[in-house]
Design a protein around this motif. Structure first.
Motif, PDB file in Angstrom:
ATOM      1  N   THR A  68      23.487  27.141  79.364  1.00 39.88           N
ATOM      2  CA  THR A  68      23.492  27.644  77.987  1.00 39.88           C
ATOM      3  C   THR A  68      24.763  27.214  77.267  1.00 39.88           C
ATOM      4  O   THR A  68      24.738  26.911  76.072  1.00 39.88           O
ATOM      5  CB  THR A  68      23.363  29.186  77.956  1.00 39.88           C
ATOM      6  OG1 THR A  68      24.393  29.759  78.777  1.00 39.88           O
ATOM      7  CG2 THR A  68      21.998  29.631  78.447  1.00 39.88           C
ATOM      8  N   ASP A  69      25.885  27.176  77.982  1.00 40.87           N
ATOM      9  CA  ASP A  69      27.142  26.762  77.364  1.00 40.87           C
ATOM     10  C   ASP A  69      27.074  25.310  76.898  1.00 40.87           C
ATOM     11  O   ASP A  69      27.625  24.958  75.849  1.00 40.87           O
ATOM     12  CB  ASP A  69      28.309  26.937  78.335  1.00 40.87           C
ATOM     13  CG  ASP A  69      28.715  28.398  78.513  1.00 40.87           C
ATOM     14  OD1 ASP A  69      28.323  29.229  77.657  1.00 40.87           O
ATOM     15  OD2 ASP A  69      29.405  28.709  79.491  1.00 40.87           O
ATOM     16  N   ARG A  72      24.869  25.116  73.851  1.00 38.71           N
ATOM     17  CA  ARG A  72      25.654  25.716  72.754  1.00 38.71           C
ATOM     18  C   ARG A  72      26.670  24.705  72.220  1.00 38.71           C
ATOM     19  O   ARG A  72      26.846  24.556  71.013  1.00 38.71           O
ATOM     20  CB  ARG A  72      26.357  26.954  73.308  1.00 38.71           C
ATOM     21  CG  ARG A  72      27.089  27.818  72.279  1.00 38.71           C
ATOM     22  CD  ARG A  72      27.701  29.021  72.986  1.00 38.71           C
ATOM     23  NE  ARG A  72      28.419  29.868  72.054  1.00 38.71           N
ATOM     24  CZ  ARG A  72      28.065  31.126  71.746  1.00 38.71           C
ATOM     25  NH1 ARG A  72      27.005  31.661  72.292  1.00 38.71           N
ATOM     26  NH2 ARG A  72      28.782  31.823  70.887  1.00 38.71           N
ATOM     27  N   GLU A  87      26.543  35.776  66.163  1.00 43.26           N
ATOM     28  CA  GLU A  87      26.272  35.593  67.584  1.00 43.26           C
ATOM     29  C   GLU A  87      24.794  35.835  67.887  1.00 43.26           C
ATOM     30  O   GLU A  87      24.206  35.180  68.761  1.00 43.26           O
ATOM     31  CB  GLU A  87      27.149  36.528  68.414  1.00 43.26           C
ATOM     32  CG  GLU A  87      26.993  36.366  69.915  1.00 43.26           C
ATOM     33  CD  GLU A  87      27.313  34.968  70.417  1.00 43.26           C
ATOM     34  OE1 GLU A  87      26.699  34.549  71.425  1.00 43.26           O
ATOM     35  OE2 GLU A  87      28.167  34.282  69.807  1.00 43.26           O
ATOM     36  N   GLU A  88      24.184  36.749  67.160  1.00 46.73           N
ATOM     37  CA  GLU A  88      22.751  37.018  67.346  1.00 46.73           C
ATOM     38  C   GLU A  88      21.927  35.769  67.055  1.00 46.73           C
ATOM     39  O   GLU A  88      20.995  35.437  67.790  1.00 46.73           O
ATOM     40  CB  GLU A  88      22.313  38.156  66.419  1.00 46.73           C
ATOM     41  CG  GLU A  88      20.845  38.531  66.561  1.00 46.73           C
ATOM     42  CD  GLU A  88      20.442  39.655  65.617  1.00 46.73           C
ATOM     43  OE1 GLU A  88      19.271  40.076  65.690  1.00 46.73           O
ATOM     44  OE2 GLU A  88      21.288  40.106  64.824  1.00 46.73           O
ATOM     45  N   ARG A  89      22.278  35.051  65.974  1.00 45.76           N
ATOM     46  CA  ARG A  89      21.562  33.826  65.622  1.00 45.76           C
ATOM     47  C   ARG A  89      21.803  32.741  66.667  1.00 45.76           C
ATOM     48  O   ARG A  89      20.883  32.007  67.041  1.00 45.76           O
ATOM     49  CB  ARG A  89      22.003  33.346  64.233  1.00 45.76           C
ATOM     50  CG  ARG A  89      21.391  32.003  63.799  1.00 45.76           C
ATOM     51  CD  ARG A  89      19.882  32.042  63.815  1.00 45.76           C
ATOM     52  NE  ARG A  89      19.327  30.772  63.356  1.00 45.76           N
ATOM     53  CZ  ARG A  89      18.103  30.343  63.677  1.00 45.76           C
ATOM     54  NH1 ARG A  89      17.319  31.078  64.458  1.00 45.76           N
ATOM     55  NH2 ARG A  89      17.668  29.189  63.214  1.00 45.76           N
ATOM     56  N   LYS A  90      23.026  32.639  67.162  1.00 43.33           N
ATOM     57  CA  LYS A  90      23.330  31.656  68.195  1.00 43.33           C
ATOM     58  C   LYS A  90      22.498  31.907  69.450  1.00 43.33           C
ATOM     59  O   LYS A  90      21.959  30.971  70.053  1.00 43.33           O
ATOM     60  CB  LYS A  90      24.826  31.692  68.529  1.00 43.33           C
ATOM     61  CG  LYS A  90      25.722  31.215  67.398  1.00 43.33           C
ATOM     62  CD  LYS A  90      27.194  31.395  67.748  1.00 43.33           C
ATOM     63  CE  LYS A  90      28.090  31.014  66.576  1.00 43.33           C
ATOM     64  NZ  LYS A  90      29.530  31.192  66.877  1.00 43.33           N
ATOM     65  N   GLN A  91      22.391  33.172  69.839  1.00 40.18           N
ATOM     66  CA  GLN A  91      21.599  33.511  71.019  1.00 40.18           C
ATOM     67  C   GLN A  91      20.118  33.215  70.796  1.00 40.18           C
ATOM     68  O   GLN A  91      19.413  32.789  71.715  1.00 40.18           O
ATOM     69  CB  GLN A  91      21.807  34.988  71.378  1.00 40.18           C
ATOM     70  CG  GLN A  91      23.202  35.318  71.879  1.00 40.18           C
ATOM     71  CD  GLN A  91      23.564  34.555  73.141  1.00 40.18           C
ATOM     72  OE1 GLN A  91      22.725  34.336  74.019  1.00 40.18           O
ATOM     73  NE2 GLN A  91      24.822  34.153  73.244  1.00 40.18           N
ATOM     74  N   GLN A  92      19.649  33.437  69.571  1.00 36.73           N
ATOM     75  CA  GLN A  92      18.257  33.135  69.239  1.00 36.73           C
ATOM     76  C   GLN A  92      17.987  31.637  69.370  1.00 36.73           C
ATOM     77  O   GLN A  92      16.949  31.221  69.908  1.00 36.73           O
ATOM     78  CB  GLN A  92      17.942  33.602  67.826  1.00 36.73           C
ATOM     79  CG  GLN A  92      16.489  33.364  67.412  1.00 36.73           C
ATOM     80  CD  GLN A  92      16.243  33.750  65.958  1.00 36.73           C
ATOM     81  OE1 GLN A  92      17.164  33.839  65.154  1.00 36.73           O
ATOM     82  NE2 GLN A  92      14.985  33.982  65.618  1.00 36.73           N
ATOM     83  N   LEU A  94      19.588  29.497  71.293  1.00 34.56           N
ATOM     84  CA  LEU A  94      19.592  29.158  72.714  1.00 34.56           C
ATOM     85  C   LEU A  94      18.283  29.554  73.371  1.00 34.56           C
ATOM     86  O   LEU A  94      17.721  28.804  74.180  1.00 34.56           O
ATOM     87  CB  LEU A  94      20.767  29.835  73.410  1.00 34.56           C
ATOM     88  CG  LEU A  94      22.160  29.346  72.999  1.00 34.56           C
ATOM     89  CD1 LEU A  94      23.240  30.211  73.631  1.00 34.56           C
ATOM     90  CD2 LEU A  94      22.359  27.888  73.376  1.00 34.56           C
ATOM     91  N   ARG A  95      17.761  30.732  73.020  1.00 30.36           N
ATOM     92  CA  ARG A  95      16.486  31.175  73.606  1.00 30.36           C
ATOM     93  C   ARG A  95      15.356  30.212  73.239  1.00 30.36           C
ATOM     94  O   ARG A  95      14.505  29.886  74.086  1.00 30.36           O
ATOM     95  CB  ARG A  95      16.148  32.597  73.137  1.00 30.36           C
ATOM     96  CG  ARG A  95      16.955  33.689  73.830  1.00 30.36           C
ATOM     97  CD  ARG A  95      16.352  35.064  73.579  1.00 30.36           C
ATOM     98  NE  ARG A  95      16.357  35.416  72.164  1.00 30.36           N
ATOM     99  CZ  ARG A  95      17.364  36.029  71.548  1.00 30.36           C
ATOM    100  NH1 ARG A  95      18.466  36.343  72.236  1.00 30.36           N
ATOM    101  NH2 ARG A  95      17.298  36.334  70.267  1.00 30.36           N
TER     102      ARG A  95
END
Length: 204
Positions: A68-69, A72, A87-92, A94-95
């Motif tokens: 994931t890194d 990212r 951070e929520e958008r970044k995680q989305q 990545l998912r």
């Protein structure tokens, strides 16, 4: 003032490079390109590649998988250009990438899965986060500005664009910070690190 130059990535050195010197401020139209192609042109000046070479270039630890890194970093999610991204958008993001290229939910994307799914027509999506800045300060300045608008014969006095000025300001800030840290390291006691309650004069 130090003329900023950096050594470009030598990975895929056999691949043709684009040396387009556009007018300053001119934006290239990437609307017809998929994100990996746009990324390779804009971030690496490479316009001919296959899925395996793209994967290898962005497998930063040469492990044969993307973590994931690494995804990212490839998307430049922590670059200053994406400072407003939550951070929520970044995680989305990545998912969504892992939902496409990690079908067995292993937590990593293998080179074989990436190549196989790319041949099936799967692409890294364009999330509107830019071309994916993932180099250091020197590389980003070199690839996105110096090469485009100056060239190898540029002199120091030619470096007057706002991007040049900001780049050298960053160097000045880094240098000033390094001097500050050197000074602190040379001190036996750093007063600023002592809790305020211990600095109060004792009561008579």
């Amino acid at each position: 003032m130090i003329k900023a130059r950096s050594i470009l990535l030598t990975v895929l050195a056999f691949t043709p490079f684009i040396h387009a010197h556009e007018n300053h401020g001119e934006k290239q139209d990437y609307s017809t390109l998929d994100w990996p192609t746009m990324h390779m042109i804009e971030e690496h000046h490479i316009n001919s590649f296959d899925a395996r070479s793209f994967f290898t270039l962005h497998d930063y630890d040469n492990s044969g998988v993307w973590t994931t890194d690494e995804v990212r970093r490839t998307y430049g999610l922590d670059d200053e250009s994406n400072a407003a991204l939550t951070e929520e958008r970044k995680q989305q993001i990545l998912r969504e990438v892992f939902n496409i290229f990690d079908p067995l939910k292993t937590g990593v994307i293998s080179v074989n899965d990436y190549v196989r799914l790319s041949k099936e027509g799967k692409k890294l999506p364009d999330f509107g986060t830019g071309p994916g800045h993932h180099g250091d300060m020197e590389y980003e300045y070199e690839i996105h500005h110096f090469e485009k608008y100056h060239g190898d014969d540029a002199k120091e006095e030619d470096l007057t664009h706002p991007e040049d000025i900001e780049h050298f300001k960053k160097h000045d800030r880094e240098y000033a910070e390094s001097l500050r840290l050197d000074k602190l390291e040379s001190m036996d006691i750093v007063v600023a690190n002592i809790p305020a309650k211990f600095l109060k004069s004792p009561s008579p």
